[in-house]
Design a protein around this motif. Structure first.
Motif, PDB file in Angstrom:
ATOM      1  N   ALA A  77       0.908  -1.185  -0.013  1.00 48.64           N
ATOM      2  CA  ALA A  77       0.082   0.113  -0.080  1.00 48.64           C
ATOM      3  C   ALA A  77       0.660   1.196  -0.078  1.00 48.64           C
ATOM      4  CB  ALA A  77      -0.923   0.221   1.341  1.00 48.64           C
ATOM      5  N   ARG A  78       0.430   2.443  -0.518  1.00 49.44           N
ATOM      6  CA  ARG A  78       1.038   3.824  -0.464  1.00 49.44           C
ATOM      7  C   ARG A  78       0.657   4.306   0.909  1.00 49.44           C
ATOM      8  NH1 ARG A  78      -0.385   9.283  -3.206  1.00 49.44           N
ATOM      9  NH2 ARG A  78      -2.340   8.409  -3.234  1.00 49.44           N
ATOM     10  N   TYR A  79       1.562   4.562   1.915  1.00 50.60           N
ATOM     11  CA  TYR A  79       1.014   4.910   3.097  1.00 50.60           C
ATOM     12  C   TYR A  79       1.450   6.275   3.199  1.00 50.60           C
ATOM     13  CZ  TYR A  79       1.305   6.208   7.982  1.00 50.60           C
ATOM     14  OH  TYR A  79       1.163   6.717   9.510  1.00 50.60           O
ATOM     15  N   LEU A  80       0.234   7.060   3.657  1.00 50.67           N
ATOM     16  CA  LEU A  80       0.098   8.470   3.973  1.00 50.67           C
ATOM     17  C   LEU A  80       0.099   8.942   5.438  1.00 50.67           C
ATOM     18  CD1 LEU A  80      -1.886  10.397   1.158  1.00 50.67           C
ATOM     19  CD2 LEU A  80       0.419  10.447   1.380  1.00 50.67           C
ATOM     20  N   GLN A  81       0.935   9.625   6.083  1.00 54.53           N
ATOM     21  CA  GLN A  81       1.086  10.117   7.290  1.00 54.53           C
ATOM     22  C   GLN A  81       0.189  11.174   7.396  1.00 54.53           C
ATOM     23  OE1 GLN A  81       4.570   9.883   9.771  1.00 54.53           O
ATOM     24  NE2 GLN A  81       3.273  10.536  11.657  1.00 54.53           N
ATOM     25  N   GLY A  82      -1.043  11.142   7.780  1.00 55.56           N
ATOM     26  CA  GLY A  82      -1.839  12.386   7.720  1.00 55.56           C
ATOM     27  C   GLY A  82      -3.236  11.994   8.492  1.00 55.56           C
ATOM     28  N   THR A  83      -4.046  13.276   8.454  1.00 54.24           N
ATOM     29  CA  THR A  83      -5.573  13.047   9.023  1.00 54.24           C
ATOM     30  C   THR A  83      -6.492  13.384   7.827  1.00 54.24           C
ATOM     31  OG1 THR A  83      -4.513  13.626  11.167  1.00 54.24           O
ATOM     32  CG2 THR A  83      -6.913  13.945  10.775  1.00 54.24           C
ATOM     33  N   VAL A  84      -7.408  12.489   7.847  1.00 52.80           N
ATOM     34  CA  VAL A  84      -8.439  13.013   6.794  1.00 52.80           C
ATOM     35  C   VAL A  84      -9.324  14.051   7.591  1.00 52.80           C
ATOM     36  CG1 VAL A  84     -10.524  12.054   5.729  1.00 52.80           C
ATOM     37  CG2 VAL A  84      -8.260  10.813   5.272  1.00 52.80           C
ATOM     38  N   THR A  85      -9.545  15.014   6.991  1.00 48.82           N
ATOM     39  CA  THR A  85     -10.284  16.109   7.724  1.00 48.82           C
ATOM     40  C   THR A  85     -11.726  16.389   7.050  1.00 48.82           C
ATOM     41  OG1 THR A  85      -8.872  17.651   6.462  1.00 48.82           O
ATOM     42  CG2 THR A  85      -8.461  17.544   8.700  1.00 48.82           C
ATOM     43  N   ARG A  86     -11.870  15.642   6.092  1.00 44.32           N
ATOM     44  CA  ARG A  86     -13.212  15.811   5.178  1.00 44.32           C
ATOM     45  C   ARG A  86     -13.359  14.802   4.396  1.00 44.32           C
ATOM     46  NH1 ARG A  86     -17.513  18.630   4.716  1.00 44.32           N
ATOM     47  NH2 ARG A  86     -16.867  19.907   6.329  1.00 44.32           N
ATOM     48  N   VAL A  87     -14.528  14.303   4.099  1.00 44.31           N
ATOM     49  CA  VAL A  87     -14.991  13.125   3.132  1.00 44.31           C
ATOM     50  C   VAL A  87     -16.023  14.010   2.147  1.00 44.31           C
ATOM     51  CG1 VAL A  87     -16.114  11.187   2.666  1.00 44.31           C
ATOM     52  CG2 VAL A  87     -14.605  11.517   4.722  1.00 44.31           C
ATOM     53  N   ASP A  88     -15.654  13.869   0.738  1.00 45.21           N
ATOM     54  CA  ASP A  88     -16.719  14.483  -0.220  1.00 45.21           C
ATOM     55  C   ASP A  88     -17.181  13.389  -0.914  1.00 45.21           C
ATOM     56  OD1 ASP A  88     -18.134  15.685  -2.199  1.00 45.21           O
ATOM     57  OD2 ASP A  88     -16.668  17.355  -2.292  1.00 45.21           O
TER      58      ASP A  88
END
Ligand SMILES: Cc1cc2nc3c(=O)[nH]c(=O)nc-3n(C[C@H](O)[C@H](O)[C@H](O)COP(=O)(O)OP(=O)(O)OC[C@H]3O[C@@H](n4cnc5c(N)ncnc54)[C@H](O)[C@@H]3O)c2cc1C
Length: 412
Positions: A77-88
């Motif tokens: 998988a491609r790993y992204l360190q971060g926080t999802v702040t919105r789902v559209d």
């Protein structure tokens, strides 16, 4: 990587990990060929195993052995360190904020929301300022350091543990055992709004009775039928105006759903968790899937919803991952059909209660069953072996002064 079907998994807990594993089992070849791309977004680069929280407080298991780095667990998988702040949901995009403040939009064909839950700091007045919750590994590390400093200074320490469920019972037992082992002053109070382990019900009442006896045998001060209304720097106030003085207060009486902006309309009106259909999909959305602590999932075998724990989160994640793969292949979806295995709690070193497929166990047998079960289900077998070694060999030897104690602050 244009052209690849984009599957975005939000969360590096059990839902995320087991969804990834299910996707790789069914679509591994397509992922390796670049026809499907899996992206995992999580703010912390490790998976947190909470099952040994009591053992952590008891200084029996180092925190590092319960944290497993995510990228090696999900190598394709491609790993992204971060926080999802919105789902559209309309644009099929999620907004990701990195630690450094950068914002990125990810477009998905399928979205798996495994965001878990958060500590309910806002539920009880004074909890945020004066209490401690231990879901986040950083809070756990800070609390362990605080305890360590107090115990090193041989400062008598009285601790209130709020919550008479599994987590509260395990924490109270572990802390009391440690106090006794290290010959430290202070008391452990377990404050429970109802009878301890009430959720076990009449069929498992012998297990609850064993837990109560074991706690009392250790010297934990049990207070059942006490509902706390406020936490202060000096202790906890109950609704009936009783006051329980303490140096530290731990909260283990529940969780709150993690609310992701953009998903408000997808929530159960009472629990606040994300609604799911029988396929682990959010109703009204053919490509948004969820499970675990974040989701309100109907129990497939009996009335009511699924228990909120790690094993159920794993099974939800697996079902969601399998169904995303089926969807991408144009195959019919399969409903969630897991019926449960049992439950278990530790009551200190070499004592516990376990219910496995309807059979009840108490004492050392129950403790060993729980250890074997938890170690097996840890995300990495290496970490499982380490924890077994900690609990069966390293720590007991260290307590007798025969081996060095592993530092508590180590973390990946
Ligand atoms: C103190 C404690 C003790 C416990 N003991 C036990 C036990 O003994 N046995 C048991 O079975 N269960 C236990 N549990 C419960 C168990 O840990 C959870 O049920 C399980 O972890 C749920 O898995 P999950 O994948 O739904 O969520 P989690 O494991 O919480 O994972 C959620 C993931 O989502 C990430 N995330 C959250 N928000 C966002 C966002 N906006 N963007 C990107 N990523 C996000 C988080 O960082 C995390 O990686 C315990 C829990 C606690 C707190």
């Amino acid at each position: 990587m244009s052209g690849a079907a984009q599957v975005v998994i939000v969360g590096g807990g059990y839902v995320g990990l087991d969804a990834y594993r299910a996707l790789m089992r069914r679509l591994g070849r397509q992922v390796k060929r670049g026809q499907v791309q899996i992206t995992v977004v999580s703010p912390l680069p490790y998976h947190t195993f909470h099952g040994f929280t009591g053992e952590g407080l008891g200084e029996l298991v180092p925190l590092a052995h319960t944290l497993t780095p995510l990228p090696p667990l999900m190598p394709h998988a491609r790993y992204l360190q971060g926080t999802v702040t919105r789902v559209d949901a309309q644009r099929q995009q999620v907004e990701v904020h990195s630690e450094e403040g950068q914002v990125q939009l990810l477009t998905y064909e399928h979205l798996i929301l495994g965001v878990g839950s958060v500590d309910p700091f806002d539920r009880l007045p004074g909890l945020r300022e004066h209490g401690r919750c231990l879901k986040d590994a950083r809070d756990m590390r800070a609390f362990r350091a605080e305890l360590h400093a107090r115990f090193q200074a041989r400062q008598p320490t009285t601790i209130n543990v709020i919550g008479g469920g599994y987590a509260g019972v395990e924490m109270a037992a572990a802390l009391r055992e440690r106090q006794q082992r290290e010959g430290l002053g202070g008391e452990i109070h377990l404050l429970s709004s109802g009878p301890v382990l009430e959720t076990l019900g009449p069929a498992l009442a012998p297990l609850a009775a064993h837990a109560r006896q074991s706690l009392q045998g250790l010297g934990v001060q049990l207070h059942e039928g006490v509902r706390i209304r406020e936490v202060t720097s000096g202790g906890a106030h109950a609704q009936d105006d009783r006051f329980f003085p303490a140096d530290l207060t731990l909260f283990a009486a529940g969780i709150a759903p993690a609310v992701l902006p953009g998903t408000e309309a997808m929530r159960h009106p009472h629990s606040g968790r994300l609604l799911t259909d029988q396929y682990m999909r959010v109703p009204g959305h053919t490509n948004i899937w969820t499970g675990g602590d974040a989701a309100h999932v109907a129990h497939p075998k009996r009335p009511g919803d699924c228990p909120v724990n790690a094993l159920w989160a794993m099974k939800h994640g697996m079902c969601a991952g399998n169904n995303v793969a089926r969807s991408l292949r144009g195959q019919p979806l399969r409903p969630f059909a897991y019926g449960g295995l049992g439950q278990s709690a530790s009551l200190g070193h070499f004592n516990g209660i376990t219910e496995l497929l309807g059979l009840q166990f108490k004492g050392p047998v129950a403790w060993v069953l729980r250890l074997a079960f938890f170690a097996w289900y840890m995300p990495s077998k290496r970490q499982g072996v380490r924890v077994v070694a900690d609990l069966l060999w390293r720590r007991p030897r260290a307590m007798q002064g025969k081996a060095p104690v592993v530092p508590t602050s180590a973390a990946p």
